[in-house]
Design an enzyme around this catalytic site. Structure first.
Site, PDB file in Angstrom:
ATOM      1  N   SER A  92      86.613  38.698  31.902  1.00 55.98           N
ATOM      2  CA  SER A  92      85.902  38.347  30.667  1.00 55.98           C
ATOM      3  C   SER A  92      86.732  38.787  29.460  1.00 55.98           C
ATOM      4  O   SER A  92      86.685  38.174  28.401  1.00 55.98           O
ATOM      5  CB  SER A  92      84.540  39.030  30.607  1.00 55.98           C
ATOM      6  OG  SER A  92      83.809  38.703  31.761  1.00 55.98           O
TER       7      SER A  92
ATOM      8  N   GLY B 181      86.008  34.127  38.482  1.00 52.57           N
ATOM      9  CA  GLY B 181      85.930  35.296  39.366  1.00 52.57           C
ATOM     10  C   GLY B 181      84.484  35.542  39.788  1.00 52.57           C
ATOM     11  O   GLY B 181      84.179  35.685  40.978  1.00 52.57           O
ATOM     12  N   HIS B 182      83.579  35.547  38.791  1.00 53.13           N
ATOM     13  CA  HIS B 182      82.150  35.721  39.108  1.00 53.13           C
ATOM     14  C   HIS B 182      81.658  34.561  39.985  1.00 53.13           C
ATOM     15  O   HIS B 182      80.867  34.759  40.897  1.00 53.13           O
ATOM     16  CB  HIS B 182      81.307  35.734  37.829  1.00 53.13           C
ATOM     17  CG  HIS B 182      81.613  36.864  36.903  1.00 53.13           C
ATOM     18  ND1 HIS B 182      82.235  36.677  35.693  1.00 53.13           N
ATOM     19  CD2 HIS B 182      81.369  38.198  36.997  1.00 53.13           C
ATOM     20  CE1 HIS B 182      82.371  37.832  35.084  1.00 53.13           C
ATOM     21  NE2 HIS B 182      81.867  38.776  35.845  1.00 53.13           N
TER      22      HIS B 182
ATOM     23  N   ASP C 174      88.393  45.044  40.347  1.00 57.06           N
ATOM     24  CA  ASP C 174      87.968  46.409  40.022  1.00 57.06           C
ATOM     25  C   ASP C 174      87.975  47.215  41.317  1.00 57.06           C
ATOM     26  O   ASP C 174      86.918  47.604  41.834  1.00 57.06           O
ATOM     27  CB  ASP C 174      86.571  46.379  39.404  1.00 57.06           C
ATOM     28  CG  ASP C 174      86.567  45.634  38.083  1.00 57.06           C
ATOM     29  OD1 ASP C 174      87.266  46.060  37.164  1.00 57.06           O
ATOM     30  OD2 ASP C 174      85.877  44.600  37.991  1.00 57.06           O
TER      31      ASP C 174
HETATM   32  O1  PAF Z   1      81.947  45.084  37.181  1.00 58.79           O
HETATM   33  C1  PAF Z   1      81.067  44.973  36.329  1.00 58.79           C
HETATM   34  O2  PAF Z   1      80.864  43.916  35.741  1.00 58.79           O
HETATM   35  C2  PAF Z   1      80.203  46.174  35.996  1.00 58.79           C
HETATM   36  O3  PAF Z   1      80.924  47.360  36.046  1.00 58.79           O
HETATM   37  C3  PAF Z   1      78.923  46.270  36.866  1.00 58.79           C
HETATM   38  C4  PAF Z   1      79.255  46.497  38.315  1.00 58.79           C
HETATM   39  C5  PAF Z   1      78.097  44.996  36.713  1.00 58.79           C
HETATM   40  C6  PAF Z   1      78.077  47.457  36.389  1.00 58.79           C
HETATM   41  O4  PAF Z   1      77.701  47.345  35.061  1.00 58.79           O
END
Ligand code: PAF
Length: 281
Positions: free
Chosen positions: A186, A36-37, A150
């Protein structure tokens, strides 16, 4: 690729790139990077000359009974992924650099943070908004990339950027799924083998809801009931919320007339997972 923990240094680098006329993409993360990242990073790489990824497990967005102390970490593997993708800087600050002992300034969001995850995680969005605002000040990028998994967080970040005039464009990126449909997260690493199998119920029940919406259903209670009935068939699953909200205001809707977000949070064993889809009328 450089790994920096100094706020001054990363800010200096980004400002220098911008002076040279280069565009900068920013991907904020809490590390333990997955596909995803990776998709956010790839998009950032494609759309910008330089890319910064932040890795910071933000303590102020975790409630007292949440998983801050055992949140998964693997900086080595994160560095490998970022390097392979062509990231220019990983910003990996220490807690004490981000939060002074007497830290006292927070960003609160009202309406948008009240439903969904805001209900069961009351301080969560205050922590997210505050750290994201800090990161935007530290890393004055042109664009920042967030996942649609999210969805409430994404809507809230778009709103704080608008309301507080941050000079940055927010880009939402599609949910990345495992082959059986489970949204990548994660937190999936917490699941036992049996729980991992059970976790697919989130995706499956959302797919059922999507079918009914595509057949013209307009009553959000019918949609909720279909999802709830499905999830309840899975013995390891415990519902936190199943909600149908307006996709801009995040307010609960009874009748489906505009663009809606169908969002769920479900505990599989001790692991709380979220998933959603948007439906345009
Ligand atoms: O989505 C996330 O991983 C976290 O909420 C973020 C946006 C990095 C803020 O800590």
């Amino acid at each position: 690729m450089e790994v920096l923990n100094s706020i001054e240094k990363v800010r200096y680098m980004v400002n220098m790139w911008k002076k040279e006329g280069l565009t900068v993409g920013f991907v904020p993360t809490m590390g333990y990077l997955h596909e995803g990242h990776k998709s956010l990073i790839e998009k950032a790489i494609n759309e910008n000359d330089k890319v910064v990824v932040s890795i910071f497990v933000n303590p102020i967005q975790f409630g007292p009974k949440e998983d801050l102390s055992n949140y998964p970490k693997d900086l080595k593997s994160d560095m490998k992924l970022c390097e392979a993708e062509g990231v220019d800087i990983i910003f990996n600050p220490e807690n004490k650099a981000m939060y002074f002992d007497d830290f006292s300034t927070y960003i609160d969001i009202n309406e948008l943070g009240e439903e969904l995850c805001g209900k069961s995680r009351p301080i969560h969005f205050r922590g997210v908004c505050t750290v994201v605002a800090k990161l935007f000040n530290i890393i004055p990028a042109n664009k920042a990339y967030f996942g649609e998994k999210d969805a409430q967080q994404l809507a809230i970040i778009k709103r704080i950027v608008r309301d507080l005039n941050f000079d940055i464009e927010i880009i939402g990126c599609s949910i990345i799924r495992e082959t059986d449909g489970l949204a990548k997260s994660s937190r999936n690493s917490y699941l036992s083998k049996e729980e991992r199998k059970a976790a697919v119920i989130l995706f499956k029940s959302l797919e059922k809801a999507k079918d009914i919406l595509n057949n013209g259903e307009k009553n959000s209670e019918v949609i909720r009931k279909v999802i709830i009935d499905n999830i309840e068939k899975e013995i390891l699953a415990k519902i936190d919320y199943v909600q149908v909200v307006d996709s801009l205001s995040m307010r609960v809707v009874d009748k489906i007339e505009k663009s809606i977000l169908v969002a769920i949070a479900v505990k599989i064993g001790k692991t709380r997972l979220i998933d959603n889809f948007t439906f345009e009328v």
